[in-house]
Design an enzyme around this catalytic site. Structure first.
Site, PDB file in Angstrom:
ATOM      1  N   LYS A  44      -4.036   0.014   1.524  1.00  0.00           N
ATOM      2  CA  LYS A  44      -2.853   0.460   0.699  1.00  0.00           C
ATOM      3  C   LYS A  44      -3.097   1.846   0.241  1.00  0.00           C
ATOM      4  O   LYS A  44      -4.296   1.991  -0.387  1.00  0.00           O
ATOM      5  CB  LYS A  44      -2.620  -0.421  -0.441  1.00  0.00           C
ATOM      6  CG  LYS A  44      -1.602   0.215  -1.634  1.00  0.00           C
ATOM      7  CD  LYS A  44      -0.207   0.328  -1.269  1.00  0.00           C
ATOM      8  CE  LYS A  44       0.692   0.908  -2.168  1.00  0.00           C
ATOM      9  NZ  LYS A  44       1.910   1.297  -1.864  1.00  0.00           N
ATOM     10  N   MET A  70       7.908   0.879  -4.179  1.00  0.00           N
ATOM     11  CA  MET A  70       6.802   0.171  -5.010  1.00  0.00           C
ATOM     12  C   MET A  70       6.324   1.008  -6.080  1.00  0.00           C
ATOM     13  O   MET A  70       5.737   0.439  -6.966  1.00  0.00           O
ATOM     14  CB  MET A  70       5.746  -0.221  -3.829  1.00  0.00           C
ATOM     15  CG  MET A  70       6.486  -0.785  -2.714  1.00  0.00           C
ATOM     16  SD  MET A  70       7.046  -2.549  -2.954  1.00  0.00           S
ATOM     17  CE  MET A  70       5.522  -3.472  -3.377  1.00  0.00           C
ATOM     18  N   LEU A  72       3.328   2.876  -5.576  1.00  0.00           N
ATOM     19  CA  LEU A  72       1.862   2.851  -5.657  1.00  0.00           C
ATOM     20  C   LEU A  72       1.039   1.952  -6.322  1.00  0.00           C
ATOM     21  O   LEU A  72       0.171   2.461  -6.906  1.00  0.00           O
ATOM     22  CB  LEU A  72       1.453   4.381  -6.094  1.00  0.00           C
ATOM     23  CG  LEU A  72       0.243   5.192  -5.452  1.00  0.00           C
ATOM     24  CD1 LEU A  72       0.231   5.017  -3.998  1.00  0.00           C
ATOM     25  CD2 LEU A  72       0.680   6.663  -5.762  1.00  0.00           C
ATOM     26  N   CYS A 128       4.167  10.028  -0.497  1.00  0.00           N
ATOM     27  CA  CYS A 128       4.843   8.680  -1.257  1.00  0.00           C
ATOM     28  C   CYS A 128       6.123   9.400  -1.965  1.00  0.00           C
ATOM     29  O   CYS A 128       6.020  10.350  -2.776  1.00  0.00           O
ATOM     30  CB  CYS A 128       3.821   8.471  -2.425  1.00  0.00           C
ATOM     31  SG  CYS A 128       4.606   7.301  -3.350  1.00  0.00           S
ATOM     32  N   ASN A 130       8.090   7.603  -4.186  1.00  0.00           N
ATOM     33  CA  ASN A 130       8.593   6.659  -5.156  1.00  0.00           C
ATOM     34  C   ASN A 130       7.951   6.705  -6.434  1.00  0.00           C
ATOM     35  O   ASN A 130       7.960   5.913  -7.257  1.00  0.00           O
ATOM     36  CB  ASN A 130       8.400   5.217  -4.594  1.00  0.00           C
ATOM     37  CG  ASN A 130       9.055   4.912  -3.323  1.00  0.00           C
ATOM     38  OD1 ASN A 130       9.909   5.526  -3.140  1.00  0.00           O
ATOM     39  ND2 ASN A 130       8.522   4.200  -2.470  1.00  0.00           N
TER      40      ASN A 130
HETATM   41  O1  RRO Z   1       4.005   2.505  -2.919  1.00  0.00           O
HETATM   42  C1  RRO Z   1       4.986   3.205  -2.853  1.00  0.00           C
HETATM   43  O2  RRO Z   1       6.029   3.057  -3.187  1.00  0.00           O
HETATM   44  C2  RRO Z   1       4.943   3.766  -1.158  1.00  0.00           C
HETATM   45  C3  RRO Z   1       4.220   4.626  -0.915  1.00  0.00           C
HETATM   46 BR1  RRO Z   1       2.624   5.179  -1.730  1.00  0.00          BR
HETATM   47  C4  RRO Z   1       4.085   5.316   0.125  1.00  0.00           C
HETATM   48  O3  RRO Z   1       3.573   6.244   0.666  1.00  0.00           O
HETATM   49  N1  RRO Z   1       5.436   5.073   1.113  1.00  0.00           N
HETATM   50  C5  RRO Z   1       6.380   4.207   0.473  1.00  0.00           C
HETATM   51  O4  RRO Z   1       7.335   3.826   1.343  1.00  0.00           O
HETATM   52  N2  RRO Z   1       6.148   3.648  -0.603  1.00  0.00           N
END
Ligand code: RRO
Length: 309
Positions: A44, A70, A72, A128, A130
């Site tokens: 992750k 999410m 991160l 990312c 989000n």
């Molecule tokens: O953690 C997330 O919300 C997330 C990340 Br870091 C990413 O690179 N891609 C994604 O779809 N979610």
């Protein structure tokens, strides 16, 4: 039928791995991947400090894929670096994904990873979608160039980047031009989720995830043509780099298409989330059957050999 392949000179039993974010946040999840049929795996994306991420619900499963925000959530980079140090690197190829909130955070993590005895292959997540208030570095070519310059100087070993999807030929050209300035940038993973989609449930008249008023990254069948376009665009433009394909793989057919478009490895995200690690056995079986029916005895027989009209 021979599914073996080479990644940065390392022989692998097959081209499959997880997409970062799915089944790779905890050591329990990572051990599950290590026991799966996938020949490689990625952790992750991590930050300097642990994060709990965005409020729930933050993932929703849809008929054509998934939406996530999410934010991160991760255990902090030291956790994944410790995992990498203990990992049996003969067993599988391990990638360590980092996604610092600032350039300085990335440089600090990279300095620590560089000193590790058993480092995994570094992948810097530039995409990312989000984290509220934090734009995707991959959409700002100047910021991307500055970050790669720092990573290149700090790391001194082969590394890779995870890119967001691009939707314009001029953006493929501009991104590839930046990437090609860095010879140690050895691989490019295309694509991250298609950022900031909005899924609405007509019955409830509501969004389906809580963060960012429902805006989130799309994965699964929704994104397959965009993923294939990005894989092939960078395969054509970055002849000295290897491409890792990600997006819309749910059977042997989509894995075959990513390889045909030029991917060296193929990641599974949404389908892994929905089906668990048995997805790798199923997709490998289906890919083998497709190759056999076409008379291909190796991946090299067709990889990158997409025909045009
Ligand atoms: O953690 C997330 O919300 C997330 C990340 Br870091 C990413 O690179 N891609 C994604 O779809 N979610």
């Amino acid at each position: 039928t021979d599914l073996t392949c080479l990644f940065l000179g390392q022989p692998l039993a097959n081209p499959l791995m997880n997409a970062s974010g799915v089944c790779c946040r905890t050591t329990t999840e990572l051990d599950t991947l290590a026991s799966s049929a996938a020949a490689a795996m990625v952790t992750k994306s991590c930050t300097l400090e642990p994060r709990t991420g965005n409020p729930e619900p933050r993932y929703s499963s849809l008929p054509l894929g998934s939406i996530n925000s999410m934010g991160l959530p991760n255990e902090g980079y030291q956790y994944y670096l410790d995992y990498a140090e203990r990992f049996d690197h003969e067993r599988k190829l391990l990638f360590l994904s980092i996604s610092g909130l600032t350039l300085d955070d990335n440089v600090e993590m990279i300095a620590a990873i560089r000193e590790a005895v058993n480092p995994a292959l570094l992948e810097v997540n530039l995409s990312c979608p989000n984290v509220p208030g934090k734009p995707q570095t991959g959409y700002d070519f100047e910021a991307m160039d500055e970050l790669l310059d720092e990573v290149n100087d700090a790391y001194k070993r082969p590394f890779g980047v995870k890119l967001p999807p691009y939707f314009d030929i001029s953006h493929f050209d501009a991104a590839a031009e930046v990437l090609n300035r860095y010879p140690r940038l050895a691989f490019v993973t295309c694509i991250n989720s298609v950022g900031n989609g909005l899924v609405i449930d007509p019955d409830t008249e509501s969004v389906v995830i809580k963060p960012k008023d429902g805006f989130g990254g799309l994965g699964g069948a929704y994104v397959l043509p965009t993923a294939l376009a990005n894989v092939n665009a960078f395969y054509r433009r970055c002849p000295d780099k290897q491409i890792i394909g990600c997006g819309g793989v749910q059977s042997g057919t989509e894995a075959f298409l990513h390889l045909l478009a030029g991917a060296s490895l193929v990641q599974i995200g949404t389908a892994l989330y929905e089906e668990g690690p048995a997805v790798f056995d199923r997709v490998l079986g289906e890919l083998t059957a497709i190759m056999a029916s076409k008379g291909y005895t190796s991946i090299d027989a067709f990889r990158g050999k997409l025909k045009t009209l």
